[in-house]
Every structure is written in C-alpha cells, then in structure tokens.
Design a protein around this motif. Sequence first.
Motif, PDB file in Angstrom:
ATOM      1  N   SER A  75      28.563  28.346  75.056  1.00 30.49           N
ATOM      2  CA  SER A  75      27.705  27.391  74.308  1.00 30.49           C
ATOM      3  C   SER A  75      28.430  25.990  74.001  1.00 30.49           C
ATOM      4  CB  SER A  75      27.730  28.049  72.694  1.00 30.49           C
ATOM      5  OG  SER A  75      28.960  28.134  72.278  1.00 30.49           O
ATOM      6  N   ILE A  76      29.659  25.812  73.890  1.00 31.31           N
ATOM      7  CA  ILE A  76      30.029  24.506  73.526  1.00 31.31           C
ATOM      8  C   ILE A  76      30.230  23.644  75.167  1.00 31.31           C
ATOM      9  CG2 ILE A  76      32.230  23.171  73.526  1.00 31.31           C
ATOM     10  CD1 ILE A  76      33.379  25.540  71.725  1.00 31.31           C
ATOM     11  N   ALA A  77      30.411  24.360  76.327  1.00 31.99           N
ATOM     12  CA  ALA A  77      30.156  23.366  77.576  1.00 31.99           C
ATOM     13  C   ALA A  77      28.538  23.110  77.831  1.00 31.99           C
ATOM     14  CB  ALA A  77      30.450  24.269  78.599  1.00 31.99           C
ATOM     15  N   VAL A  78      27.667  23.921  77.683  1.00 33.33           N
ATOM     16  CA  VAL A  78      26.315  23.700  77.824  1.00 33.33           C
ATOM     17  C   VAL A  78      25.915  22.589  76.642  1.00 33.33           C
ATOM     18  CG1 VAL A  78      23.878  24.456  77.434  1.00 33.33           C
ATOM     19  CG2 VAL A  78      25.795  25.959  78.610  1.00 33.33           C
ATOM     20  N   ALA A  79      26.184  22.512  75.465  1.00 30.03           N
ATOM     21  CA  ALA A  79      26.135  21.512  74.603  1.00 30.03           C
ATOM     22  C   ALA A  79      26.628  20.317  74.995  1.00 30.03           C
ATOM     23  CB  ALA A  79      26.558  21.997  73.121  1.00 30.03           C
ATOM     24  N   ALA A  80      27.800  20.267  75.293  1.00 26.13           N
ATOM     25  CA  ALA A  80      28.456  18.942  76.078  1.00 26.13           C
ATOM     26  C   ALA A  80      27.724  18.420  77.291  1.00 26.13           C
ATOM     27  CB  ALA A  80      29.810  19.198  76.038  1.00 26.13           C
ATOM     28  N   LEU A  81      27.484  19.230  77.990  1.00 28.73           N
ATOM     29  CA  LEU A  81      26.782  18.825  79.314  1.00 28.73           C
ATOM     30  C   LEU A  81      25.472  18.206  79.207  1.00 28.73           C
ATOM     31  CD1 LEU A  81      28.012  21.852  81.523  1.00 28.73           C
ATOM     32  CD2 LEU A  81      28.724  19.342  81.869  1.00 28.73           C
ATOM     33  N   ASN A  82      24.691  18.856  77.880  1.00 24.58           N
ATOM     34  CA  ASN A  82      23.453  18.589  77.728  1.00 24.58           C
ATOM     35  C   ASN A  82      23.331  17.132  76.936  1.00 24.58           C
ATOM     36  OD1 ASN A  82      21.978  20.485  79.176  1.00 24.58           O
ATOM     37  ND2 ASN A  82      21.757  21.909  77.127  1.00 24.58           N
ATOM     38  N   GLN A  83      24.569  16.790  76.506  1.00 23.69           N
ATOM     39  CA  GLN A  83      24.868  15.360  75.807  1.00 23.69           C
ATOM     40  C   GLN A  83      25.286  14.340  76.841  1.00 23.69           C
ATOM     41  OE1 GLN A  83      24.212  14.350  72.589  1.00 23.69           O
ATOM     42  NE2 GLN A  83      22.846  16.356  72.550  1.00 23.69           N
ATOM     43  N   GLY A  84      25.444  14.607  77.951  1.00 23.52           N
ATOM     44  CA  GLY A  84      25.896  13.907  78.934  1.00 23.52           C
ATOM     45  C   GLY A  84      27.376  13.729  79.035  1.00 23.52           C
ATOM     46  N   ILE A  85      28.050  14.957  78.573  1.00 24.60           N
ATOM     47  CA  ILE A  85      29.639  14.648  78.409  1.00 24.60           C
ATOM     48  C   ILE A  85      30.217  15.700  79.685  1.00 24.60           C
ATOM     49  CG2 ILE A  85      31.470  15.484  77.094  1.00 24.60           C
ATOM     50  CD1 ILE A  85      29.775  13.080  75.838  1.00 24.60           C
ATOM     51  N   HIS A  86      31.176  15.107  80.302  1.00 27.10           N
ATOM     52  CA  HIS A  86      32.022  15.988  81.605  1.00 27.10           C
ATOM     53  C   HIS A  86      32.717  16.888  80.713  1.00 27.10           C
ATOM     54  CE1 HIS A  86      30.601  13.034  84.361  1.00 27.10           C
ATOM     55  NE2 HIS A  86      31.408  12.047  83.570  1.00 27.10           N
ATOM     56  N   VAL A  87      33.146  18.175  81.274  1.00 30.03           N
ATOM     57  CA  VAL A  87      33.713  19.186  80.710  1.00 30.03           C
ATOM     58  C   VAL A  87      34.792  19.782  81.867  1.00 30.03           C
ATOM     59  CG1 VAL A  87      33.480  21.621  80.003  1.00 30.03           C
ATOM     60  CG2 VAL A  87      31.484  20.021  79.326  1.00 30.03           C
ATOM     61  N   LEU A  88      36.030  19.830  81.088  1.00 33.43           N
ATOM     62  CA  LEU A  88      37.218  20.666  81.657  1.00 33.43           C
ATOM     63  C   LEU A  88      37.382  21.796  80.791  1.00 33.43           C
ATOM     64  CD1 LEU A  88      39.334  21.383  83.475  1.00 33.43           C
ATOM     65  CD2 LEU A  88      41.069  19.894  82.225  1.00 33.43           C
ATOM     66  N   CYS A  89      36.917  23.106  81.291  1.00 32.89           N
ATOM     67  CA  CYS A  89      36.923  24.388  80.439  1.00 32.89           C
ATOM     68  C   CYS A  89      38.055  25.316  80.824  1.00 32.89           C
ATOM     69  CB  CYS A  89      35.561  25.141  80.467  1.00 32.89           C
ATOM     70  SG  CYS A  89      35.500  26.479  79.415  1.00 32.89           S
ATOM     71  N   GLU A  90      38.727  25.733  79.979  1.00 33.05           N
ATOM     72  CA  GLU A  90      39.748  26.393  80.270  1.00 33.05           C
ATOM     73  C   GLU A  90      39.247  27.884  80.956  1.00 33.05           C
ATOM     74  OE1 GLU A  90      42.978  27.625  80.786  1.00 33.05           O
ATOM     75  OE2 GLU A  90      43.544  25.644  80.598  1.00 33.05           O
ATOM     76  N   LYS A  91      40.083  28.325  81.774  1.00 32.28           N
ATOM     77  CA  LYS A  91      39.809  29.896  82.269  1.00 32.28           C
ATOM     78  C   LYS A  91      39.667  30.825  81.423  1.00 32.28           C
ATOM     79  CE  LYS A  91      43.647  31.599  81.999  1.00 32.28           C
ATOM     80  NZ  LYS A  91      44.089  32.800  81.085  1.00 32.28           N
ATOM     81  N   PRO A  92      38.824  32.288  81.677  1.00 29.12           N
ATOM     82  CA  PRO A  92      38.117  32.315  82.562  1.00 29.12           C
ATOM     83  C   PRO A  92      36.840  31.597  82.315  1.00 29.12           C
ATOM     84  CG  PRO A  92      37.927  33.838  81.319  1.00 29.12           C
ATOM     85  CD  PRO A  92      38.925  33.171  80.847  1.00 29.12           C
ATOM     86  N   MET A  93      35.903  31.168  83.153  1.00 27.81           N
ATOM     87  CA  MET A  93      34.757  30.406  82.914  1.00 27.81           C
ATOM     88  C   MET A  93      34.152  30.753  81.823  1.00 27.81           C
ATOM     89  SD  MET A  93      31.752  29.532  85.798  1.00 27.81           S
ATOM     90  CE  MET A  93      30.967  27.745  85.673  1.00 27.81           C
ATOM     91  N   ALA A  94      33.616  32.065  81.439  1.00 26.61           N
ATOM     92  CA  ALA A  94      32.929  32.364  80.183  1.00 26.61           C
ATOM     93  C   ALA A  94      32.997  34.159  80.157  1.00 26.61           C
ATOM     94  CB  ALA A  94      31.441  31.919  80.488  1.00 26.61           C
ATOM     95  N   MET A  95      32.478  34.580  79.193  1.00 23.77           N
ATOM     96  CA  MET A  95      32.624  35.903  78.876  1.00 23.77           C
ATOM     97  C   MET A  95      32.161  36.769  80.432  1.00 23.77           C
ATOM     98  SD  MET A  95      33.606  36.630  75.890  1.00 23.77           S
ATOM     99  CE  MET A  95      32.981  38.009  75.134  1.00 23.77           C
ATOM    100  N   ASN A  96      31.312  36.142  81.078  1.00 22.55           N
ATOM    101  CA  ASN A  96      30.686  37.072  82.193  1.00 22.55           C
ATOM    102  C   ASN A  96      30.008  35.960  83.123  1.00 22.55           C
ATOM    103  OD1 ASN A  96      27.757  36.304  81.001  1.00 22.55           O
ATOM    104  ND2 ASN A  96      28.583  38.128  79.589  1.00 22.55           N
ATOM    105  N   ALA A  97      29.388  36.284  84.278  1.00 26.81           N
ATOM    106  CA  ALA A  97      28.951  35.289  85.178  1.00 26.81           C
ATOM    107  C   ALA A  97      27.327  35.001  84.726  1.00 26.81           C
ATOM    108  CB  ALA A  97      28.428  36.256  86.518  1.00 26.81           C
ATOM    109  N   ALA A  98      26.716  35.486  84.019  1.00 31.35           N
ATOM    110  CA  ALA A  98      25.481  35.091  83.330  1.00 31.35           C
ATOM    111  C   ALA A  98      25.750  33.920  82.521  1.00 31.35           C
ATOM    112  CB  ALA A  98      24.644  36.123  82.551  1.00 31.35           C
ATOM    113  N   GLU A  99      26.539  33.868  81.586  1.00 25.05           N
ATOM    114  CA  GLU A  99      26.915  32.782  80.935  1.00 25.05           C
ATOM    115  C   GLU A  99      27.635  31.432  81.959  1.00 25.05           C
ATOM    116  OE1 GLU A  99      28.544  35.018  76.899  1.00 25.05           O
ATOM    117  OE2 GLU A  99      29.978  33.875  77.899  1.00 25.05           O
ATOM    118  N   GLY A 100      28.272  31.861  82.905  1.00 20.77           N
ATOM    119  CA  GLY A 100      28.901  30.914  83.701  1.00 20.77           C
ATOM    120  C   GLY A 100      27.685  30.246  84.495  1.00 20.77           C
TER     121      GLY A 100
END
Length: 339
Positions: A75-100
């Motif tokens: 949720s945070i990564a998508v919100a940031a990317l949609n605002q034009g913000i680059h994202v470094l996210c700690e591992k794992p990518m997300a709770m599952n591949a669908a979120e990823g």
Amino acid sequence: MGLIGAGGIAENRHIPAYQSLNEDVEITGVQDVNLVRAKEVAEKYAIPHVYEDYLEMLKHVDAVTICTPNKFHESIAVAALNQGIHVLCEKPMAMNAAEGKRMVDAAEKNNRILMIGYHYRFMDAVALAKQSMADVGNPIVTRVQALRQRKVPGWGVFINKQLQGGGSLIDWGCHLLDTALWLVSPSKPVEVNAQTYQRLSKQPNQVNDWGSYDHEAIDVDDHVSAYIRFDDQSTLLFECSWAANIKEDKTHVSISGENGGLSVFPFELYQPKHNRMMETHTNTTEDQQQAGLLQAKNFIDACSGKAQLRSSPQEALQVSKVIDAIYESSNQGKSVFIN
C-alpha cells in the motif's frame, strides 16, 4: 529521501548508508506510526522533518525507503509510485506475489524506480560468484542453507503472521533464495515441493539466543525445506531455519554446473583441468554494512539515471512467487507449479 518506518533496519542500515552518500542524497524526513520513535531517530541523526502521515511526506520528497512490517509494503509503495516517488522497499517485496505484482505495475505505469532490499547481491562474494558463472556453465544442482541455531527474533513483529506473512522463509531464507535465483538466471523455477514447520518454536521453555517470545503466540514457520525444479531441468535444494538444533549457524550457497562448480561463503571455484580438479580460493568480504551502502548507491544512481538496478522488481517478484509456491506446496501436501 524520506524514511517510512524508523525501526532497527532503518537506523542500522539505511540511515548510515544514505548519510555516507551525502553528496548524492539527503534524508529530509522520517515517519513512523510510533511518533515518539520517529522524533527520537530524527533528533539523533539530524533529520529535519518528522511526519505523522507518510502521505504528507510524499509531497516533499523525491524517493522513500520503506522499512515497515511486510503487511504495509504494497500500500505504501503503490501510493508513493503513483505520486511519482521512487521506492526502495525492504525485503520481502510484499506479503505475497499478487501484492508484489501491483507494485511492479505501479512502477511501470509511473516510470519510477522500484527496488527491493535484497542487499546480498551487493556482497563481495556474491558479486564474484555472479561473475564466475561463465566458468560454472549451465547449472545442474544448486544448494542453499540459511540456518540459524536457536535464533527466533524476540523483538518487533517477526512472529506475527498477520503482519509479516511468514517466518524464517519470508524473513531470512528469502535473502539466499534471491541470491541463488540471481546466480542461476536465466534458469527459471517452475515447480516446488516443500514442507514448512513450526514445531520447535512452539515448545515452552525455549533456548533462544535472540531474546524471549511468546511460544503460544508464534504462528509462522521456523523451519522450511524445499525441492525446486527449473525450466532447464536443473534443481535447487533449499533449507532455512530460525531455530535449528544444529552445531552452529550456517549460510551456504553452492552450485554444481556442467563446466565447474562454486561455493559462495567463502568463495571457492572448482574446475576440472589438466586431468584433475582445480580449486580457486580468493579473499572476499561478507560485510553486510558495505553491501547496504552499495545497494543505496545503486538505488540513488538508478533514480538519477546513472545506473541500472542490480536487483530489479521483476526479479524480486519471482522470489515472491517461489515463496508463495513453497507455502502452498506445504499446505496442500503436493508439488505446486509456478505460473
């Protein structure tokens, strides 16, 4: 740069790395659901702004580093990317591949950098192993062991499946799984047969080196074993644990290929030459702080258009697909094919 989540990984890895790169990046804000903690970190590291809401932070930064529990990565990564913000996210990518996948889609739609913190790729021995794969040739069998002797994390939310999605696999094994998948690429995993366990960590009166925890509350895996088959018929033997009854911790990645073989920790190369097996040894470092610094540098350079990511979001998504398949295979008691 804004930091979202002010816990140990932010303070011990990302803040030192970015402050070492102060000619290229400035940490201007920190946000955490624990506002007191955010203020403490901001004061300690001279970060000028503290935010109660990360959405407010997004109005004032070019990039963010996400250091929250796994549940909130997407949720945070998508919100940031949609605002034009680059994202470094700690591992794992997300709770599952669908979120990823939603994270990857948001990065592609908005033409922004998304990097997942698989910093082992930046370790000296791993980078040398990647360069040496031409001497190994096509992989046949890869072996991975990410084993800790009685070290269930007794802090944070690591044993909470609702917030983390899993245990030893999703927290610790994922690093070496990503490392192995990167080394054998372009071989792609297609089938997984796996078993997960939580027997030891559910026992009362724990012997545990990393603090105490509620043995009745833990609901994540402490052991995992898996057999992974690839599209070129090569295989990967995988084992990870937080709580193994073993002599000592073990971090192992090795590959037997058509032309040679290698072991990563420490780095060794094995080749049949001159009618005998030859071994090559060299000094490599396994400095995780240095790897974190190189990861930060790669991310900043990618955001500035100066470099390509060493760890692409598509590759991180592949790791998540394998993790999903491991959990699904264990739940179903049979092999699972990866889409």
